[in-house]
Design a protein around this motif. Structure first.
Motif, PDB file in Angstrom:
ATOM      1  N   ARG A  27    -126.124  12.119  26.253  1.00  0.00           N
ATOM      2  CA  ARG A  27    -126.034  13.536  25.906  1.00  0.00           C
ATOM      3  C   ARG A  27    -127.414  13.974  25.453  1.00  0.00           C
ATOM      4  NH1 ARG A  27    -122.416  13.764  28.776  1.00  0.00           N
ATOM      5  NH2 ARG A  27    -120.263  13.414  28.209  1.00  0.00           N
ATOM      6  N   HIS A  29    -129.950  16.598  23.190  1.00  0.00           N
ATOM      7  CA  HIS A  29    -130.224  17.539  22.100  1.00  0.00           C
ATOM      8  C   HIS A  29    -128.982  17.858  21.259  1.00  0.00           C
ATOM      9  CE1 HIS A  29    -133.908  17.949  24.304  1.00  0.00           C
ATOM     10  NE2 HIS A  29    -133.254  18.371  25.350  1.00  0.00           N
ATOM     11  N   ARG A  30    -128.389  16.824  20.705  1.00  0.00           N
ATOM     12  CA  ARG A  30    -127.189  17.006  19.878  1.00  0.00           C
ATOM     13  C   ARG A  30    -127.572  17.606  18.546  1.00  0.00           C
ATOM     14  NH1 ARG A  30    -122.811  13.114  20.485  1.00  0.00           N
ATOM     15  NH2 ARG A  30    -122.203  14.020  18.495  1.00  0.00           N
ATOM     16  N   ARG A  31    -127.173  18.827  18.316  1.00  0.00           N
ATOM     17  CA  ARG A  31    -127.520  19.527  17.070  1.00  0.00           C
ATOM     18  C   ARG A  31    -126.713  19.051  15.875  1.00  0.00           C
ATOM     19  NH1 ARG A  31    -127.800  25.690  19.205  1.00  0.00           N
ATOM     20  NH2 ARG A  31    -129.355  25.325  20.808  1.00  0.00           N
ATOM     21  N   ASP A  32    -125.595  18.389  16.147  1.00  0.00           N
ATOM     22  CA  ASP A  32    -124.757  17.933  15.037  1.00  0.00           C
ATOM     23  C   ASP A  32    -125.251  16.642  14.403  1.00  0.00           C
ATOM     24  OD1 ASP A  32    -124.109  16.608  17.407  1.00  0.00           O
ATOM     25  OD2 ASP A  32    -122.077  16.167  16.734  1.00  0.00           O
ATOM     26  N   LEU A  33    -126.314  16.047  14.965  1.00  0.00           N
ATOM     27  CA  LEU A  33    -126.898  14.836  14.394  1.00  0.00           C
ATOM     28  C   LEU A  33    -128.197  15.176  13.670  1.00  0.00           C
ATOM     29  CD1 LEU A  33    -126.381  12.382  17.380  1.00  0.00           C
ATOM     30  CD2 LEU A  33    -125.070  12.524  15.276  1.00  0.00           C
ATOM     31  N   CYS A  36    -131.756  16.392  15.385  1.00  0.00           N
ATOM     32  CA  CYS A  36    -131.496  16.833  16.762  1.00  0.00           C
ATOM     33  C   CYS A  36    -132.202  15.921  17.778  1.00  0.00           C
ATOM     34  CB  CYS A  36    -131.946  18.288  16.948  1.00  0.00           C
ATOM     35  SG  CYS A  36    -131.410  18.994  18.509  1.00  0.00           S
TER      36      CYS A  36
END
Length: 69
Positions: A27, A29-33, A36
């Protein structure tokens, strides 16, 4: 620093190609981690941050230098 893109840079795309060829699913650019991360391998619980020439200041690289006018 505004000239430098934060997403889909050439080094990042090169890493993504290699991971995809090796059969990894990821995945982006996971913003929830925290932080990011650029690439996340959820199955392996790995986050990858790809930093290019600007951040590493490679010797002799034309984009590694900060130009002041």
């Amino acid at each position: 620093m505004g000239r430098f893109r934060s997403k889909n840079t050439a080094p990042e795309i090169a890493v993504r190609r290699l991971l995809h060829q090796a059969g990894f699913r990821f995945r982006l650019h996971r913003r929830d981690l925290p932080g990011c991360p650029d690439i996340v391998l959820p199955r392996h619980r790995v986050a990858i941050f790809v930093h290019g020439c600007f951040w590493h200041q490679h010797g002799g690289c034309r984009v590694a230098r900060v130009r002041t006018h």
